[in-house]
Design an enzyme around this catalytic site. Structure first.
Site, PDB file in Angstrom:
ATOM      1  N   GLY A  14      40.911  49.560  34.370  1.00 55.69           N
ATOM      2  CA  GLY A  14      39.627  49.299  35.008  1.00 55.69           C
ATOM      3  C   GLY A  14      39.760  49.498  36.503  1.00 55.69           C
ATOM      4  O   GLY A  14      40.824  49.903  36.990  1.00 55.69           O
ATOM      5  N   MET A  16      39.621  48.226  40.684  1.00 52.62           N
ATOM      6  CA  MET A  16      40.208  47.083  41.388  1.00 52.62           C
ATOM      7  C   MET A  16      39.318  45.860  41.185  1.00 52.62           C
ATOM      8  O   MET A  16      38.128  45.989  40.915  1.00 52.62           O
ATOM      9  CB  MET A  16      40.314  47.388  42.891  1.00 52.62           C
ATOM     10  CG  MET A  16      41.478  48.300  43.240  1.00 52.62           C
ATOM     11  SD  MET A  16      41.614  48.597  45.028  1.00 52.62           S
ATOM     12  CE  MET A  16      42.323  47.042  45.594  1.00 52.62           C
ATOM     13  N   PHE A  17      39.879  44.714  41.306  1.00 52.63           N
ATOM     14  CA  PHE A  17      39.183  43.416  41.199  1.00 52.63           C
ATOM     15  C   PHE A  17      38.570  43.165  39.818  1.00 52.63           C
ATOM     16  O   PHE A  17      37.561  42.481  39.692  1.00 52.63           O
ATOM     17  CB  PHE A  17      38.064  43.301  42.264  1.00 52.63           C
ATOM     18  CG  PHE A  17      38.478  43.738  43.638  1.00 52.63           C
ATOM     19  CD1 PHE A  17      39.369  42.956  44.379  1.00 52.63           C
ATOM     20  CD2 PHE A  17      38.006  44.916  44.190  1.00 52.63           C
ATOM     21  CE1 PHE A  17      39.767  43.361  45.651  1.00 52.63           C
ATOM     22  CE2 PHE A  17      38.401  45.320  45.465  1.00 52.63           C
ATOM     23  CZ  PHE A  17      39.272  44.543  46.189  1.00 52.63           C
ATOM     24  N   GLY A  19      40.408  41.981  37.294  1.00 50.44           N
ATOM     25  CA  GLY A  19      41.205  40.952  36.616  1.00 50.44           C
ATOM     26  C   GLY A  19      42.298  41.503  35.714  1.00 50.44           C
ATOM     27  O   GLY A  19      42.728  40.835  34.779  1.00 50.44           O
ATOM     28  N   LYS A  20      42.768  42.700  36.024  1.00 51.64           N
ATOM     29  CA  LYS A  20      43.789  43.321  35.169  1.00 51.64           C
ATOM     30  C   LYS A  20      45.100  42.534  35.170  1.00 51.64           C
ATOM     31  O   LYS A  20      45.700  42.327  34.133  1.00 51.64           O
ATOM     32  CB  LYS A  20      44.069  44.761  35.622  1.00 51.64           C
ATOM     33  CG  LYS A  20      42.876  45.693  35.463  1.00 51.64           C
ATOM     34  CD  LYS A  20      43.202  47.103  35.899  1.00 51.64           C
ATOM     35  CE  LYS A  20      43.636  47.201  37.341  1.00 51.64           C
ATOM     36  NZ  LYS A  20      42.641  46.699  38.323  1.00 51.64           N
ATOM     37  N   THR A  21      45.518  42.106  36.371  1.00 52.78           N
ATOM     38  CA  THR A  21      46.790  41.376  36.446  1.00 52.78           C
ATOM     39  C   THR A  21      46.680  40.035  35.728  1.00 52.78           C
ATOM     40  O   THR A  21      47.599  39.630  35.017  1.00 52.78           O
ATOM     41  CB  THR A  21      47.220  41.195  37.918  1.00 52.78           C
ATOM     42  OG1 THR A  21      47.395  42.499  38.487  1.00 52.78           O
ATOM     43  CG2 THR A  21      48.520  40.431  38.034  1.00 52.78           C
ATOM     44  N   GLU A  91      50.300  47.234  37.896  1.00 53.22           N
ATOM     45  CA  GLU A  91      49.924  48.271  38.871  1.00 53.22           C
ATOM     46  C   GLU A  91      50.623  49.602  38.591  1.00 53.22           C
ATOM     47  O   GLU A  91      51.177  50.253  39.492  1.00 53.22           O
ATOM     48  CB  GLU A  91      50.268  47.811  40.300  1.00 53.22           C
ATOM     49  CG  GLU A  91      49.685  46.468  40.677  1.00 53.22           C
ATOM     50  CD  GLU A  91      48.325  46.558  41.362  1.00 53.22           C
ATOM     51  OE1 GLU A  91      47.653  47.618  41.261  1.00 53.22           O
ATOM     52  OE2 GLU A  91      47.934  45.560  41.983  1.00 53.22           O
ATOM     53  N   CYS A 152      25.252  45.074  44.139  1.00 49.41           N
ATOM     54  CA  CYS A 152      24.100  44.648  43.335  1.00 49.41           C
ATOM     55  C   CYS A 152      24.427  43.691  42.188  1.00 49.41           C
ATOM     56  O   CYS A 152      23.521  43.162  41.555  1.00 49.41           O
ATOM     57  CB  CYS A 152      23.381  45.876  42.773  1.00 49.41           C
ATOM     58  SG  CYS A 152      24.268  46.637  41.402  1.00 49.41           S
TER      59      CYS A 152
END
Ligand code: ZN
Length: 194
Positions: A14, A16-17, A19-21, A91, A152
């Site tokens: 997905g 950045m930001f 919530g992958k980690t 990462e 948005c």
């Protein structure tokens, strides 16, 4: 511990930001609770982490190792993974093409290891991160996460690089956080003009 009867490559992807980690650590934590020996690799480019371990949300300590991201990757990851059942990689987009990370991890899966990888799929130009693409093709399971658009509030699938409130496209690989990047939906993302 339940024996692992087949290896598996799970890719969490997905923008950045998204919530992958956190998802990666959650999945690794499940494996730890199942009594499986688990190790986490982080790319040496990512100076945000330098500790020898990571503590998950639930306070479980996980050994973490900073890995080379080029041609030395295979030897390093194979040696460090000895004796571990579960391998996490955070990462993964930072590993370069010389690393052949996709092959390294695929080989480990054939040795009946469970491999969990987090990787950004697309760069700030909405183009593929090569290492992530190769991993996605080999994945047995893919978790695609979204973020929340900074403009948005729609689901965001893209990452925009920002400087002085303007969209910029320089230096595609540039470690940073919300000081440099924001998640955007398709409506709010400003595309790169070739
Ligand atoms: Zn939006």
């Amino acid at each position: 511990m339940r024996k692992i009867d087949t290896g598996k490559l799970v890719v969490i992807t997905g923008p950045m930001f998204s919530g992958k980690t956190s998802r990666l650590l959650e999945l690794l934590e499940r494996e730890l609770r199942a009594g499986r020996k688990t190790i986490l690799f982080k790319p040496e480019i990512d100076k945000r982490y330098s500790k020898a371990h990571v503590v998950t949300n639930k306070g479980i300590m996980l050994p973490a190792v900073i890995s080379p991201i080029g041609s030395k990757t295979k030897k390093f990851i194979f040696e460090k993974s000895k004796g571990f059942d579960v391998i996490g990689v955070d990462e993964a987009q930072f590993w370069n093409s010389k690393s052949n990370l996709h092959k390294v991890l695929d080989d480990l899966v054939f040795l009946k290891k469970l491999v969990y990888v987090s990787a950004i799929n697309k760069n700030i130009k909405n183009e593929a991160f090569e290492t992530t693409s190769k991993l996605l093709i080999r994945a047995d399971e893919i978790h695609t996460l979204t973020s929340v658009c900074a403009k948005c509030g729609n689901d965001a699938t893209l990452t925009q690089k920002i400087r002085d409130n303007k969209e910029v496209f320089n230096k595609v690989i540039d470690v940073g956080g919300n000081d440099k990047y924001e998640p955007r939906c398709r409506n709010c993302y400003v595309p790169y003009k070739r």
